[in-house]
Design a protein around this motif. Structure first.
Motif, PDB file in Angstrom:
ATOM      1  N   VAL A 198      -2.768   2.630  -4.318  1.00  0.00           N
ATOM      2  CA  VAL A 198      -3.470   3.809  -4.818  1.00  0.00           C
ATOM      3  C   VAL A 198      -3.345   4.934  -3.801  1.00  0.00           C
ATOM      4  O   VAL A 198      -3.669   4.757  -2.619  1.00  0.00           O
ATOM      5  CB  VAL A 198      -4.958   3.508  -5.089  1.00  0.00           C
ATOM      6  CG1 VAL A 198      -5.684   4.769  -5.547  1.00  0.00           C
ATOM      7  CG2 VAL A 198      -5.098   2.408  -6.139  1.00  0.00           C
ATOM      8  N   LEU A 199      -2.881   6.098  -4.262  1.00  0.00           N
ATOM      9  CA  LEU A 199      -2.747   7.276  -3.402  1.00  0.00           C
ATOM     10  C   LEU A 199      -3.912   8.213  -3.684  1.00  0.00           C
ATOM     11  O   LEU A 199      -4.087   8.679  -4.812  1.00  0.00           O
ATOM     12  CB  LEU A 199      -1.424   7.987  -3.667  1.00  0.00           C
ATOM     13  CG  LEU A 199      -1.197   9.298  -2.892  1.00  0.00           C
ATOM     14  CD1 LEU A 199      -1.095   9.032  -1.394  1.00  0.00           C
ATOM     15  CD2 LEU A 199       0.056  10.015  -3.389  1.00  0.00           C
ATOM     16  N   GLN A 200      -4.723   8.486  -2.655  1.00  0.00           N
ATOM     17  CA  GLN A 200      -5.846   9.402  -2.799  1.00  0.00           C
ATOM     18  C   GLN A 200      -5.360  10.844  -2.618  1.00  0.00           C
ATOM     19  O   GLN A 200      -4.595  11.142  -1.702  1.00  0.00           O
ATOM     20  CB  GLN A 200      -6.937   9.089  -1.767  1.00  0.00           C
ATOM     21  CG  GLN A 200      -7.501   7.676  -1.859  1.00  0.00           C
ATOM     22  CD  GLN A 200      -8.209   7.404  -3.168  1.00  0.00           C
ATOM     23  OE1 GLN A 200      -8.744   8.328  -3.796  1.00  0.00           O
ATOM     24  NE2 GLN A 200      -8.232   6.147  -3.589  1.00  0.00           N
ATOM     25  N   VAL A 227       5.404  13.565   1.135  1.00  0.00           N
ATOM     26  CA  VAL A 227       6.243  12.393   1.397  1.00  0.00           C
ATOM     27  C   VAL A 227       5.304  11.207   1.556  1.00  0.00           C
ATOM     28  O   VAL A 227       4.424  11.219   2.422  1.00  0.00           O
ATOM     29  CB  VAL A 227       7.104  12.573   2.659  1.00  0.00           C
ATOM     30  CG1 VAL A 227       7.872  11.291   2.964  1.00  0.00           C
ATOM     31  CG2 VAL A 227       8.067  13.738   2.482  1.00  0.00           C
ATOM     32  N   VAL A 228       5.468  10.209   0.706  1.00  0.00           N
ATOM     33  CA  VAL A 228       4.592   9.037   0.742  1.00  0.00           C
ATOM     34  C   VAL A 228       5.409   7.811   1.128  1.00  0.00           C
ATOM     35  O   VAL A 228       6.606   7.719   0.841  1.00  0.00           O
ATOM     36  CB  VAL A 228       3.888   8.816  -0.608  1.00  0.00           C
ATOM     37  CG1 VAL A 228       2.994  10.001  -0.944  1.00  0.00           C
ATOM     38  CG2 VAL A 228       4.899   8.596  -1.723  1.00  0.00           C
ATOM     39  N   THR A 281       0.833  -1.196   0.000  1.00  0.00           N
ATOM     40  CA  THR A 281       0.000   0.000   0.000  1.00  0.00           C
ATOM     41  C   THR A 281       0.871   1.249   0.000  1.00  0.00           C
ATOM     42  O   THR A 281       2.068   1.190   0.307  1.00  0.00           O
ATOM     43  CB  THR A 281      -0.928   0.032   1.219  1.00  0.00           C
ATOM     44  OG1 THR A 281      -0.124  -0.049   2.424  1.00  0.00           O
ATOM     45  CG2 THR A 281      -1.900  -1.136   1.203  1.00  0.00           C
ATOM     46  N   VAL A 282       0.265   2.380  -0.341  1.00  0.00           N
ATOM     47  CA  VAL A 282       0.951   3.670  -0.281  1.00  0.00           C
ATOM     48  C   VAL A 282       0.140   4.586   0.612  1.00  0.00           C
ATOM     49  O   VAL A 282      -1.076   4.665   0.515  1.00  0.00           O
ATOM     50  CB  VAL A 282       1.134   4.288  -1.693  1.00  0.00           C
ATOM     51  CG1 VAL A 282      -0.206   4.471  -2.390  1.00  0.00           C
ATOM     52  CG2 VAL A 282       1.874   5.617  -1.611  1.00  0.00           C
ATOM     53  N   GLN A 283       0.840   5.246   1.521  1.00  0.00           N
ATOM     54  CA  GLN A 283       0.181   6.108   2.489  1.00  0.00           C
ATOM     55  C   GLN A 283       0.964   7.410   2.616  1.00  0.00           C
ATOM     56  O   GLN A 283       2.199   7.395   2.669  1.00  0.00           O
ATOM     57  CB  GLN A 283       0.102   5.431   3.858  1.00  0.00           C
ATOM     58  CG  GLN A 283      -0.625   4.099   3.843  1.00  0.00           C
ATOM     59  CD  GLN A 283      -0.464   3.339   5.146  1.00  0.00           C
ATOM     60  OE1 GLN A 283       0.440   3.612   5.925  1.00  0.00           O
ATOM     61  NE2 GLN A 283      -1.338   2.380   5.376  1.00  0.00           N
ATOM     62  N   SER A 304       9.758  11.323  -1.614  1.00  0.00           N
ATOM     63  CA  SER A 304       9.264  12.697  -1.672  1.00  0.00           C
ATOM     64  C   SER A 304       8.882  12.959  -3.122  1.00  0.00           C
ATOM     65  O   SER A 304       9.720  12.848  -4.020  1.00  0.00           O
ATOM     66  CB  SER A 304      10.335  13.684  -1.208  1.00  0.00           C
ATOM     67  OG  SER A 304       9.889  15.021  -1.399  1.00  0.00           O
ATOM     68  N   VAL A 305       7.604  13.289  -3.364  1.00  0.00           N
ATOM     69  CA  VAL A 305       7.119  13.429  -4.737  1.00  0.00           C
ATOM     70  C   VAL A 305       6.368  14.744  -4.909  1.00  0.00           C
ATOM     71  O   VAL A 305       5.834  15.315  -3.964  1.00  0.00           O
ATOM     72  CB  VAL A 305       6.186  12.259  -5.123  1.00  0.00           C
ATOM     73  CG1 VAL A 305       6.934  10.942  -5.087  1.00  0.00           C
ATOM     74  CG2 VAL A 305       4.978  12.202  -4.192  1.00  0.00           C
TER      75      VAL A 305
END
Length: 260
Positions: A190-192, A61-62, A47-49, A146-147
């Motif tokens: 999935v990043l909301q 930052v994810v 997952t991505v948070q 970091s995006v």
């Protein structure tokens, strides 16, 4: 009292015993199934948070959270593909002890404009490779990035990921979840994305202004209502005086007539 043969009584006892055993066996089977159901592990996914708010148009930052779902192998490599339909101009990885990281850059078919400058290349894949044991059974690892700047024309970003184990098995987390459908077996992270902070502040300010206007209208209406009440009271008071005076005059005239 009717007498039963001893053989019949024995048969009845045997039948009752068999039924009891069958019921106990059935109950044990159900209990065993329940235990097995409870003992099946709840598999976790990659997952991505966000560490904070992932707002559209901003930077964040994810964390890519990677659990080890195997009990006989370790995770030794993680590959995350960044969305090609929404390229990110800035991607930076945080060093992680025991892991090396490599960023793959690709030339963009359509350059991006960032703060007035054109960007024709972007990071499209990030690969982490374990220098040692990797993610052992029963553990998970977070991989921070970091995006930015995050796109403002979509509500989510899909990151397809590959997880490689020490026995060379590869799990592909690439299935895109669809709204209204069951979660796929290997869902992609999935990043909301949330609304920009400026839009939220503007909305809050408008709501506050509307509340103040409502208060002003209510306050202005209050004196009008009070004035109407005062006027009505005064009219009724004058009418009462007139009626009272008429009553007195009628009484005087009536007295004079009687005296005559």
């Amino acid at each position: 009292m009717q007498a039963f043969p001893i053989a019949s009584l024995a048969s009845l006892a045997s039948l009752a015993s068999r039924r009891t055993v069958a019921r106990v066996a059935a109950g044990a089977a159900v209990a065993g199934t329940a235990v097995l159901a409870l003992s099946v592990p709840a598999f976790a996914h990659v997952t991505v948070q966000p560490e904070g708010a992932a707002a559209k148009g901003g930077y964040a930052v994810v964390d890519f959270k990677v659990p080890n779902e195997r009990d006989d192998a370790s995770t030794t490599k993680v590959e995350v593909n960044l969305p090609a339909d929404h390229p990110l101009a800035s991607v930076m990885a945080q060093p992680i002890p025991g892991w090396s990281v490599r960023l793959t850059t690709t030339k963009l078919a359509k350059p991006l404009t960032v703060e007035g400058d054109k960007v024709d290349q972007a990071v499209t894949k990030v690969t982490w490779t374990a220098d040692g044991k990797g993610i052992e059974p029963g553990y998970f690892q977070k991989f921070p990035l970091s995006v930015g700047a995050l796109p403002d024309n979509t509500d989510q970003l899909v990151f397809k990921a590959l997880q490689t184990y020490s026995d060379n098995q590869v799990v592909r987390w690439i299935e895109v979840p669809q709204a209204g459908q069951d979660e796929p077996q290997n869902p992609a992270p999935v990043l909301q994305l949330t609304a920009p902070a400026g839009e939220n502040a503007t909305s809050d300010t408008q709501d506050a202004s509307a509340g103040k206007d409502d208060k002003k209208e209510t306050t202005a209406a209050a004196p009008d209502s009070g004035g109407g009440s005062d006027t009505t009271a005064r009219v009724l008071g004058v009418a009462g005086i007139v009626v009272g005076a008429a009553g007195v005059a009628y009484g005087v005239l009536a007295g004079r007539r009687r005296a005559a």
